[in-house]
Enzyme design. Structure first.
Site, mmCIF file in Angstrom:
data_model
loop_
_atom_site.group_PDB
_atom_site.id
_atom_site.type_symbol
_atom_site.label_atom_id
_atom_site.label_comp_id
_atom_site.label_asym_id
_atom_site.label_seq_id
_atom_site.Cartn_x
_atom_site.Cartn_y
_atom_site.Cartn_z
ATOM 1 N N GLY A 1 0.819 -1.204 0.000
ATOM 2 C CA GLY A 1 0.000 0.000 0.000
ATOM 3 C C GLY A 1 0.848 1.247 0.000
ATOM 4 C CB CYS A 2 0.958 4.280 -1.625
ATOM 5 S SG CYS A 2 -0.655 4.691 -2.311
ATOM 6 N N GLY A 3 0.853 5.545 1.218
ATOM 7 C CA GLY A 3 0.246 6.410 2.216
ATOM 8 C C GLY A 3 0.780 7.812 2.187
ATOM 9 C CG ASP A 4 0.517 11.963 4.770
ATOM 10 O OD1 ASP A 4 0.443 12.611 3.709
ATOM 11 O OD2 ASP A 4 0.683 12.490 5.874
ATOM 12 C CB SER B 1 4.963 2.979 -1.145
ATOM 13 O OG SER B 1 4.304 4.010 -1.854
ATOM 14 C CB VAL B 2 4.239 -0.457 3.320
ATOM 15 C CG1 VAL B 2 4.667 -1.733 4.028
ATOM 16 C CG2 VAL B 2 4.362 0.724 4.267
ATOM 17 C CE LYS C 1 5.755 4.971 6.329
ATOM 18 N NZ LYS C 1 5.154 5.448 7.586
ATOM 19 C CG ASP D 1 -3.298 7.539 14.930
ATOM 20 O OD1 ASP D 1 -4.506 7.847 14.938
ATOM 21 O OD2 ASP D 1 -2.685 7.284 13.884
#
Length: 586
Positions: free
Chosen positions: A198-201, A204-205, A220, A316
């Site tokens: 997945g990718c994120g803020d 990407s992992v 990551k 969080d």
């Protein structure tokens, strides 16, 4: 491909995504097969990882890997490799007319060919499921201003060490150490990227394998130029430093980290069991039983206690960030929003409940006390609250006076490791989990973790959060202005509801855990019967089914639901045309 949203405002950006309803459908695309990529041996800068000149191994002593994937690369640069992997594992996000997000995910089978994974004998089994599932909680983060930076980065420093006592019998840790001894430094050349998770803020992992082994990791990869331009370097640095300092059974392991000219990489534990949000969706009624909740909550509480002892305010906690390991135990993740501060753990004398007038009537310590009306001090004696004493017919006048001094048991000292002096003005968290003091901008400390702990407990028990409104604005209004209410179903014990009441006090000074932290929370009757010292020996409510990796192909075991989620991965999509993805794994 998903586009990354540009930061908005002068140092204030909002990362928001709309949480999909429990009834939103998830469509799984047909599995596709592709050839894995061969990785180029990257040139690692020793100075970037802080290795002294005297301790660097000469080039002649660094053995090259026998893996052909390392010696004969097919790609000219890491950028090409990552771009090629990304193109094969895109998750298409579709937004319905009602604002719910439908995810079309591809569970890709990896055909290895002549790579080292195919050369390893036997099949590697990973307990868990490679599931892809949407997550919908709105996460928000106000960008750090200069005051935020000084507030959250001028605290205690974290030492980086390779000494991890809890990893003494971890084969992955041993494999990493063996390569480090052999080659001196680890780099991208030692890993094969099998699949983008997945990718994120901030990155990407990728599911990756340490070349020549059966050891799998979550890597990551963060673009340093992008982090700098979006003012995310501090968040990435905070996460790395926190991960380096952790050594706890219910917290992630940072096996190694390294940098290239363009990328910063973190190699962490791969959790194939999914997250508690995904697992909850598969339960009858989409909520856990109270016994299962007690297990997950108790392990999460120990993780929070350890973080607070290190001076880390998590900020969080939510089901999406609580991952399930292959053995069914949990692991907290995602520390880029955490606050670091000074803390002074101390041993204090513990007083009996009866001697503290403020705590005397807070709750009834008897398991039989399941009615709200039974909260008087008489409930603290070892008798049931529903009937008179059956085994004592003597009145108080007939009883012989007891020697209180002789019969009184002195309680053991308690360890209090709560960062009570922590203070931050940052506006970070998830809408449904934000504490009132954060919303009102009054500044917050470690008490926000006990608020989120209460919301977390409520959601696991009832299948939803207590203050969720029709939109984010209404949700924030409910958190500040609406009283706590419990649904009629499912039926839970009074002890569980009482614990939630104590944790969700709107004034942080009155909140359970504010003064004595986890020590105070652990003494609540809800946790009666929990053996804190041997909790790792307890049988988890559910153990993930195995995922077999054989000859480079990923075969997802049959799951009770058609929804497949990547191991511990949650992709959040913002409502609208941005198609912005927030990665909540790390």
């Amino acid at each position: 491909m998903a586009s990354t949203r540009k930061p908005s405002g002068h140092g204030a950006e909002v990362e928001a995504q709309k949480r999909s309803s429990s009834n939103s459908s998830t469509k799984s695309a047909k599995a596709e097969t592709f050839e894995p990529m061969q990785l180029q041996r990257s040139v690692t800068n020793p100075r970037a990882v802080g290795i002294p000149e005297s301790k660097r191994l000469p080039e002649s002593f660094r053995k090259r890997s026998s893996d052909p994937a390392v010696c004969k690369p097919d790609f000219s640069s890491l950028s090409t490799v990552l771009e090629h992997v990304d193109s094969l594992t895109i998750d298409e996000k579709k937004t319905s007319g009602f604002g719910s997000v439908k995810t079309s995910s591809a569970s890709a089978k990896l055909s290895d060919g002549t790579s080292s994974l195919g050369k390893t004998s036997g099949s590697a089994k990973l307990s868990g499921r490679l599931d892809f599932m949407e997550s919908g909680k709105s996460s928000i983060c106000r960008g750090s201003t200069s005051s935020d930076v000084s507030d959250e980065s001028s605290c205690s420093s974290f030492s980086s060490t390779v000494n991890k006592p809890h990893k003494a019998n971890d084969l992955r840790w041993e494999a990493i150490q063996a390569v480090r001894v052999r080659d001196g430094l680890l780099g991208l050349s030692h890993f094969r990227l099998l699949k983008r998770l997945g990718c994120g803020d901030i990155g990407s992992v990728y599911l990756s394998e340490l070349s020549g082994t059966k050891c799998y990791f979550a890597m990551k990869v963060m673009d340093k130029t992008s982090l700098a331009s979006r003012k995310k370097l501090l968040r990435a640095q905070t996460e790395r430093e926190i991960l380096q300092s952790l050594d706890h059974p219910f917290l992630p392991t940072l096996y190694t980290h390294f940098e290239t000219e363009k990328f910063s990489c973190l190699v962490m534990e791969f959790c194939p069991g999914g997250d508690l949000h995904t697992l909850r969706q598969r339960q009858p009624g989409k909520h856990f039983s109270e016994q299962a909740v007690k297990f997950y909550i108790a392990e999460s509480l120990l993780a929070l206690e350890y973080l607070h002892m290190l001076g880390i305010v998590y900020r969080d906690l939510k089901p999406e960030n609580v991952l399930v390991r292959e053995d069914g135990h949990i692991m907290l993740s995602d520390f880029d929003l955490s606050l670091r501060c000074l803390v002074s753990p101390t041993l204090v004398k513990s007083a009996a409940i009866e001697s503290d007038p403020l705590r005397k009537n807070v709750y009834c310590v008897q398991p039989a006390c399941i009615e709200p009306s039974c909260i008087q001090p008489s409930c603290t004696v070892p008798t049931t609250c529903f009937s008179p004493r059956l085994f004592s017919s003597k009145s108080k006048k007939d009883r012989k006076p007891k020697n209180d001094t002789a019969n009184q048991v002195r309680p053991l000292p308690e360890l209090v490791a709560e960062p009570t002096d922590a203070r931050s003005m940052s506006f970070v968290g998830t809408h449904e989990y934000l504490a009132p003091e954060i919303i009102k901008g009054e500044g917050h400390g470690s008490a926000v973790d006990w608020w989120t702990f209460g919301i977390f407990l409520y959601e696991l028990l009832f299948g939803r959060t207590p203050f969720k409104g029709s939109g984010n604005r209404q949700t924030l209004f409910n958190v500040v202005g609406q009283p706590l209410r419990f649904p009629e179903t499912p039926v839970v014990s009074f002890a569980a509801r009482d614990l939630i009441r104590g944790l969700l006090m709107k004034e942080p000074q009155q909140r359970l855990g504010f003064k004595r932290g986890a020590t105070e929370v652990k003494q609540h009757p809800f946790f009666e019967g929990v053996n804190w010292a041997l909790i790792r020996c307890a049988t988890p409510p559910e153990i993930p089914k195995p995922v077999e990796l054989e000859k480079g192909a990923v075969s997802v075991a049959e799951a009770p639901s058609s929804q497949k989620t990547a191991a511990g991965l949650v992709l959040n999509a913002q409502k609208g045309s941005d198609n912005y993805l927030e990665f909540d794994f790390f």
